[in-house]
Motif scaffolding. Structure first.
Motif, PDB file in Angstrom:
ATOM      1  N   GLY A 181      53.685  16.235  33.913  1.00 25.98           N
ATOM      2  CA  GLY A 181      53.365  15.194  34.880  1.00 25.98           C
ATOM      3  C   GLY A 181      53.132  15.719  36.284  1.00 25.98           C
ATOM      4  O   GLY A 181      52.459  15.075  37.092  1.00 25.98           O
ATOM      5  N   ARG A 182      53.702  16.892  36.602  1.00 31.14           N
ATOM      6  CA  ARG A 182      53.483  17.468  37.927  1.00 31.14           C
ATOM      7  C   ARG A 182      52.107  18.093  38.046  1.00 31.14           C
ATOM      8  O   ARG A 182      51.527  18.142  39.125  1.00 31.14           O
ATOM      9  CB  ARG A 182      54.527  18.552  38.208  1.00 31.14           C
ATOM     10  CG  ARG A 182      55.897  18.009  38.536  1.00 31.14           C
ATOM     11  CD  ARG A 182      56.772  19.155  38.999  1.00 31.14           C
ATOM     12  NE  ARG A 182      58.119  18.657  39.297  1.00 31.14           N
ATOM     13  CZ  ARG A 182      59.155  19.435  39.508  1.00 31.14           C
ATOM     14  NH1 ARG A 182      58.994  20.740  39.466  1.00 31.14           N
ATOM     15  NH2 ARG A 182      60.344  18.946  39.776  1.00 31.14           N
ATOM     16  N   TYR A 183      51.604  18.591  36.940  1.00 31.94           N
ATOM     17  CA  TYR A 183      50.381  19.378  36.995  1.00 31.94           C
ATOM     18  C   TYR A 183      49.140  18.609  36.549  1.00 31.94           C
ATOM     19  O   TYR A 183      48.034  18.967  36.934  1.00 31.94           O
ATOM     20  CB  TYR A 183      50.530  20.627  36.125  1.00 31.94           C
ATOM     21  CG  TYR A 183      51.580  21.592  36.625  1.00 31.94           C
ATOM     22  CD1 TYR A 183      51.436  22.235  37.851  1.00 31.94           C
ATOM     23  CD2 TYR A 183      52.726  21.859  35.885  1.00 31.94           C
ATOM     24  CE1 TYR A 183      52.390  23.122  38.321  1.00 31.94           C
ATOM     25  CE2 TYR A 183      53.685  22.755  36.341  1.00 31.94           C
ATOM     26  CZ  TYR A 183      53.511  23.380  37.561  1.00 31.94           C
ATOM     27  OH  TYR A 183      54.460  24.244  38.022  1.00 31.94           O
ATOM     28  N   SER A 184      49.304  17.589  35.720  1.00 34.73           N
ATOM     29  CA  SER A 184      48.133  16.921  35.158  1.00 34.73           C
ATOM     30  C   SER A 184      47.526  15.929  36.143  1.00 34.73           C
ATOM     31  O   SER A 184      48.231  15.123  36.756  1.00 34.73           O
ATOM     32  CB  SER A 184      48.517  16.184  33.862  1.00 34.73           C
ATOM     33  OG  SER A 184      47.424  15.417  33.396  1.00 34.73           O
ATOM     34  N   THR A 185      46.200  15.966  36.263  1.00 37.07           N
ATOM     35  CA  THR A 185      45.498  14.982  37.089  1.00 37.07           C
ATOM     36  C   THR A 185      45.167  13.731  36.296  1.00 37.07           C
ATOM     37  O   THR A 185      44.686  12.751  36.858  1.00 37.07           O
ATOM     38  CB  THR A 185      44.193  15.591  37.631  1.00 37.07           C
ATOM     39  OG1 THR A 185      43.358  15.965  36.534  1.00 37.07           O
ATOM     40  CG2 THR A 185      44.483  16.811  38.491  1.00 37.07           C
ATOM     41  N   LEU A 186      45.408  13.770  34.980  1.00 37.72           N
ATOM     42  CA  LEU A 186      45.106  12.620  34.128  1.00 37.72           C
ATOM     43  C   LEU A 186      46.378  12.033  33.520  1.00 37.72           C
ATOM     44  O   LEU A 186      46.338  11.373  32.496  1.00 37.72           O
ATOM     45  CB  LEU A 186      44.165  13.053  32.978  1.00 37.72           C
ATOM     46  CG  LEU A 186      42.838  13.694  33.397  1.00 37.72           C
ATOM     47  CD1 LEU A 186      42.059  14.139  32.180  1.00 37.72           C
ATOM     48  CD2 LEU A 186      42.022  12.732  34.232  1.00 37.72           C
ATOM     49  N   TRP A 187      47.498  12.273  34.168  1.00 38.33           N
ATOM     50  CA  TRP A 187      48.810  11.947  33.602  1.00 38.33           C
ATOM     51  C   TRP A 187      48.931  10.471  33.248  1.00 38.33           C
ATOM     52  O   TRP A 187      48.680   9.588  34.062  1.00 38.33           O
ATOM     53  CB  TRP A 187      49.876  12.343  34.617  1.00 38.33           C
ATOM     54  CG  TRP A 187      51.291  12.044  34.226  1.00 38.33           C
ATOM     55  CD1 TRP A 187      52.141  11.193  34.845  1.00 38.33           C
ATOM     56  CD2 TRP A 187      52.020  12.620  33.145  1.00 38.33           C
ATOM     57  NE1 TRP A 187      53.362  11.213  34.233  1.00 38.33           N
ATOM     58  CE2 TRP A 187      53.321  12.068  33.174  1.00 38.33           C
ATOM     59  CE3 TRP A 187      51.701  13.539  32.148  1.00 38.33           C
ATOM     60  CZ2 TRP A 187      54.298  12.424  32.255  1.00 38.33           C
ATOM     61  CZ3 TRP A 187      52.684  13.881  31.226  1.00 38.33           C
ATOM     62  CH2 TRP A 187      53.951  13.323  31.292  1.00 38.33           C
ATOM     63  N   LYS A 188      49.316  10.190  32.011  1.00 32.67           N
ATOM     64  CA  LYS A 188      49.548   8.822  31.545  1.00 32.67           C
ATOM     65  C   LYS A 188      51.008   8.575  31.181  1.00 32.67           C
ATOM     66  O   LYS A 188      51.370   7.476  30.797  1.00 32.67           O
ATOM     67  CB  LYS A 188      48.683   8.532  30.308  1.00 32.67           C
ATOM     68  CG  LYS A 188      47.195   8.603  30.556  1.00 32.67           C
ATOM     69  CD  LYS A 188      46.715   7.450  31.387  1.00 32.67           C
ATOM     70  CE  LYS A 188      45.212   7.516  31.582  1.00 32.67           C
ATOM     71  NZ  LYS A 188      44.724   6.431  32.444  1.00 32.67           N
ATOM     72  N   GLY A 189      51.831   9.606  31.270  1.00 34.04           N
ATOM     73  CA  GLY A 189      53.245   9.424  30.945  1.00 34.04           C
ATOM     74  C   GLY A 189      53.518   9.613  29.465  1.00 34.04           C
ATOM     75  O   GLY A 189      52.630   9.809  28.646  1.00 34.04           O
ATOM     76  N   PHE A 190      54.806   9.551  29.120  1.00 38.01           N
ATOM     77  CA  PHE A 190      55.247   9.684  27.741  1.00 38.01           C
ATOM     78  C   PHE A 190      55.856   8.372  27.261  1.00 38.01           C
ATOM     79  O   PHE A 190      56.260   7.516  28.053  1.00 38.01           O
ATOM     80  CB  PHE A 190      56.284  10.804  27.603  1.00 38.01           C
ATOM     81  CG  PHE A 190      55.697  12.181  27.619  1.00 38.01           C
ATOM     82  CD1 PHE A 190      54.748  12.554  26.685  1.00 38.01           C
ATOM     83  CD2 PHE A 190      56.105  13.112  28.551  1.00 38.01           C
ATOM     84  CE1 PHE A 190      54.213  13.837  26.677  1.00 38.01           C
ATOM     85  CE2 PHE A 190      55.579  14.387  28.559  1.00 38.01           C
ATOM     86  CZ  PHE A 190      54.633  14.747  27.621  1.00 38.01           C
ATOM     87  N   TYR A 191      55.921   8.230  25.952  1.00 38.17           N
ATOM     88  CA  TYR A 191      56.465   7.050  25.312  1.00 38.17           C
ATOM     89  C   TYR A 191      57.394   7.535  24.208  1.00 38.17           C
ATOM     90  O   TYR A 191      57.241   8.660  23.725  1.00 38.17           O
ATOM     91  CB  TYR A 191      55.320   6.219  24.726  1.00 38.17           C
ATOM     92  CG  TYR A 191      55.755   4.984  23.963  1.00 38.17           C
ATOM     93  CD1 TYR A 191      56.007   3.799  24.638  1.00 38.17           C
ATOM     94  CD2 TYR A 191      55.916   5.013  22.588  1.00 38.17           C
ATOM     95  CE1 TYR A 191      56.400   2.666  23.953  1.00 38.17           C
ATOM     96  CE2 TYR A 191      56.313   3.887  21.888  1.00 38.17           C
ATOM     97  CZ  TYR A 191      56.553   2.719  22.583  1.00 38.17           C
ATOM     98  OH  TYR A 191      56.947   1.592  21.901  1.00 38.17           O
ATOM     99  N   LEU A 192      58.342   6.724  23.798  1.00 37.25           N
ATOM    100  CA  LEU A 192      59.307   7.092  22.742  1.00 37.25           C
ATOM    101  C   LEU A 192      60.238   8.187  23.237  1.00 37.25           C
ATOM    102  O   LEU A 192      60.128   9.350  22.870  1.00 37.25           O
ATOM    103  CB  LEU A 192      58.594   7.549  21.463  1.00 37.25           C
ATOM    104  CG  LEU A 192      59.505   7.959  20.273  1.00 37.25           C
ATOM    105  CD1 LEU A 192      60.263   6.770  19.757  1.00 37.25           C
ATOM    106  CD2 LEU A 192      58.708   8.602  19.162  1.00 37.25           C
TER     107      LEU A 192
END
Length: 836
Positions: free
Chosen positions: A318-329
């Motif tokens: 999440g710190r590095y991604s420009t397309l971050w959508k997060g995690f689930y589960l």
């Protein structure tokens, strides 16, 4: 069972760089300088040439240059086949559209480390095709027994390890009566056709398909604990040093310091590689995730870095991604909230697999029912929701302004959120209205925080509109006791919002004042490990407890005294603990996050003459219960300071105790029967969750009970229901499919609330929270007065695991106090309010 090990285990940083090189090159990383420039640790860029470890003079770039020098001299060397594997994997993941083997399927990120046998805690670091990987064995056995082939074909597992295994379910249908399931690496055919023929005498890859049998196998892509486990790496260094004659040398100490830093760098190198993989997978997974209503890629691993380095690596994406959508589960791990000690077998534990199977069964239900995700504009209770959209403009793009204001022409020539930020900066603590001064450095820190966390800051007015303008889930008390759901619009039907200042006599109440108290309401939001008292209280009335009373006492301690205790303790601990502390505190021992929270709250909540956002509240007049809404300053309902004497429960050695608190905001609801409900609202910058966290439930419920006691006593009005609300800050996301790095303000996800909780009159915890507060006051007084009691109590908290969740600064101060108290020295003077 026989398994032939690969002769080359990935064990050192140069080996890790060799195998990750194809993915790092995609990110522009080809040498130590470019890699150092990419790395972000604890929210701050690594300083390339500065010393990042105390006393050694070792820099991050120096460590990385040694590894890159090895690569320049030897190339991929013995890790050539691993380099080839990752390079071809990268090419496979870059295939467009339906040519991509993972297009339209759902990835599940999994810990690449596994126990080898049931009932044993020792972990192995092998490719999941290995028979020694018990995780993949369970993935073959359990899901395939209950999940349909259609759903199994929709998912695949991404194992976090230096060679990132990506496994899909395959079927052997040679026996029609009992088709056999296997897990096959998506690179299996590529390895056979392209990589193995290039080995030229080297050992080729083994079989990359795992079936439910015990055939001998060749090990693939093994890696060492020493890459990512500080404990394992230091243990190896200690073993080597023990063979040296005489005393351990200075070189040994430097080596230990270098190891600590190398392990941290290795995790971030892996995080960069998996960031690239994440962004390659996301466009192919996003449509199917959206189709079935999932807001992020599923994450299946343990909770903590100590037990699962893969969790640390995954969270840093999440710190590095420009397309971050997060995690689930299991964003915090599949064991989060369990209140139990983490099982030694990790996600191979049946309770963890229950979470995975629950996700797969939920997906199966949606597939078979032709599920359609709910529309954001869908009407509930026959009523249209109010929606607030945001835009960014001006000097501080992470400060979001309501688009409706611009459409109504209200921004032109009016005070905006940028003006508010500038206004607070100019005051620098000298504001006659008492507003805290905010420096430009404060805003820069907030900007970095917003960028790294993908957070946008808004004023409170649009949040209130969304609170009362959108239908939501309402829980009835504790979820563990009552599973029923209510609807927010149904709760509001027939009622009218009443702002606090609209109650006759409210603003003149003597309890609206600052002062010293026995306990602060915010103390309930401190980490707590003991949840069992809730159930005991509901069933038989006691005893009421709410976590450790030491940290509640420390929260009241004068700031200068607590800092001095921390300094004394920091002088005693090792460099690793000091480094952990200073990752989140500055040289003056001030918490970065606390300062950021203070700045964000000031911008969101504090009043300002002519602030245009006040007009946003008028949107509530479109709702039947919002007829009293008007353009009023936020200090009419925000941050009211309460100081109140509560009646102590019977059996305690005092008749009353004094409480103090500030609510972020609160409102009243006038009911048709002339009574009132109370809404307590609290802003949190942590991620949205499908449940209200226990500690925040207790904090907001306590706020509500205290306000109830005050207004019933002073104004003679009767409070029926108390509604507690946690507002989770909006996170931004880049435009779909856009690979270039978006500005942090380009697009934002809608604001989310945790489910609202209703505490009806007579609910046992409305009385229980008062007992918990009074008991905490009694315990704090005993701890301060008796050094022996302090030491005993601290030992009890350590035994029950509370100390593991304590804030770092509180833990250090507590440890130092325990040392002093252990010598029989009185500690009461440390809690003297005149110490500052």
């Amino acid at each position: 069972m026989i398994e032939v090990d690969t002769p080359h285990t990935i064990k050192r940083q140069h080996a890790l760089l060799a195998v990750t090189a194809p993915f790092l090159a995609d990110l522009g990383v080809t040498d130590a300088e470019s890699l150092t420039d990419k790395l972000v640790v604890a929210g701050h860029k690594i300083q390339p040439n500065g010393s990042d470890t105390e006393g050694s003079g070792i820099s991050a770039q120096e460590i990385l240059e040694q590894s890159f020098d090895w690569l320049r001299e030897k190339g991929a060397g013995q890790y050539f086949k691993n380099w080839l594997y990752n390079n071809y994997l990268r090419l496979e993941l870059m295939r467009p559209g339906t040519d991509n083997p993972l297009h339209g399927r759902i990835p599940i990120f999994v810990n690449g480390q596994s126990i080898a046998f049931p009932g044993r805690s020792q972990k192995v670091n092998v490719h999941p095709s290995s028979n020694n990987s018990h995780i993949s064995t369970m993935l073959l056995q359990q899901p395939t027994e209950i999940i349909s082939p259609e759903v199994l074909d929709m998912i695949y597992y991404v194992f976090i390890q230096p060679n990132p295994a990506i496994m899909r379910y395959v079927q052997d249908t040679t026996n029609p009566e009992m088709p056999l399931y296997g897990l096959e690496d998506i690179m299996s055919s590529v390895v056979r056709r392209k990589i193995d023929p290039l080995m030229e005498g080297r050992q080729p890859f083994g079989d990359l398909t795992k079936w439910g049998n015990i055939e001998p196998m060749v090990g693939n892509a093994m890696f060492s604990d020493t890459l990512f486990s500080l404990e394992a790496a230091l243990r190896e260094v200690d073993h080597t040093a023990s063979q040296l004659p005489g005393e351990r040398s200075l070189n040994y100490l430097r080596q230990k310091d270098e190891i600590r830093h190398t392990v941290m760098l290795n995790k971030h190198i892996m995080a960069l590689m998996f960031t690239r993989i994440y962004e390659l997978l996301l466009p192919h997974a996003l449509p199917v995730l959206k189709r079935y209503g999932y807001k992020g890629i599923p994450l299946f691993m343990e909770k903590t870095e100590d037990t699962c380095p893969a969790s640390y690596i995954a969270q840093r994406i999440g710190r590095y991604s420009t397309l971050w959508k997060g995690f689930y589960l299991g964003d915090d791990g599949v064991f989060s909230g369990s209140g139990k000690e983490l099982p030694t077998d990790g996600i191979c534990n049946p309770s963890a697999f229950g979470a995975l199977l629950g996700f797969l069964l939920n997906l199966q239900r949606k597939v078979t029912e032709d599920y359609a995700p709910p529309s954001h504009t869908a009407k509930k209770q026959g009523r249209e929701s109010l929606r607030v959209d945001y835009k960014a403009d001006g000097w501080y793009p992470f400060l979001l302004t309501e688009k409706s204001l611009a459409q109504r022409g209200l921004l032109k020539g009016a005070a905006t959120i940028d003006d508010l930020a500038e206004y607070l900066i100019e005051k620098q603590g000298n504001n006659p209205e008492g507003l805290a001064g905010i420096s430009r450095q404060d805003l820069e820190s907030l900007k970095r925080f917003c960028y790294n966390g993908r957070i946008g800051i808004t004023r409170i007015e649009p949040r209130i509109v969304e609170l009362f303008g959108q239908d939501k889930n309402v829980y009835n008390g504790l979820r563990r006791e009552d599973k029923t759901n209510r609807r927010w619009f149904a709760e509001l039907e027939g009622k009218q919002i009443v702002f606090p200042h609209q109650l006759d006599g409210y603003m003149q109440m003597p309890q609206l004042t600052e002062g010293e108290a026995d306990i602060r309401g915010s103390a309930f939001s401190l980490p707590t490990n003991n949840l069992d008292w809730l159930e005991r209280w509901i069933k038989n009335g006691g005893p009421a407890m709410a976590g450790c009373s030491i940290n509640k006492a420390l929260s009241k301690m004068p700031d200068s005294v607590r800092k001095e205790l921390i300094r004394e303790r920091l002088a005693e601990v090792d460099s690793e603990q000091r480094e952990a502390f200073y990752s989140f505190h500055d040289e003056n021992l001030n918490s970065f996050h606390a300062a950021i929270g203070t700045t964000a709250h000031a911008i969101a909540n504090l009043p300002m003459e002519g602030l245009v956002h006040y007009r946003t509240l008028e949107l509530l007049r479109d709702m039947p219960w919002g007829q009293n809404a008007e353009a009023i300053p936020s200090n009419m309902y925000c941050e009211h300071p309460f100081l109140h004497d509560m009646k102590a429960p019977e059996g305690l050695p005092f008749e009353t105790f004094r409480v103090s608190m500030h609510t972020d905001a609160h409102f009243f609801l006038r009911r048709p029967d002339g009574k009132y409900d109370l809404v307590v609202y609290d802003i949190k910058t942590n991620r949205p969750t499908p449940y209200p966290e226990h500690k925040y439930l207790m904090q907001t419920l306590f706020y509500g009970v205290v306000i109830q006691d005050i207004v019933e006593q002073e104004l003679g009005i009767e409070i029926e229901n108390i509604y507690t609300v946690l507002d989770k800050t909006a996170f931004y996301t880049g435009f779909g499919g856009k690979m270039a790095e978006p500005l942090p303000h380009e697009t934002y996800r809608k604001r989310e609330f945790a489910p609202i909780t209703r505490w009806e009159r007579g609910h046992p915890l409305r009385e229980g929270i008062v007992h918990a507060a009074a008991n905490a006051v009694m315990e704090m007084r005993m701890l301060v007065a008796d050094p022996a009691e302090f030491v005993r109590y601290k030992g009890n908290q350590e035994y029950h695991g509370s100390c593991r969740k304590c804030f770092n600064s509180y833990s250090l101060a507590c440890d130092r106090l325990a040392e002093i108290a252990g010598q029989g020295i009185p500690i009461s003077e440390y809690f003297d309010s005149d110490a500052d």
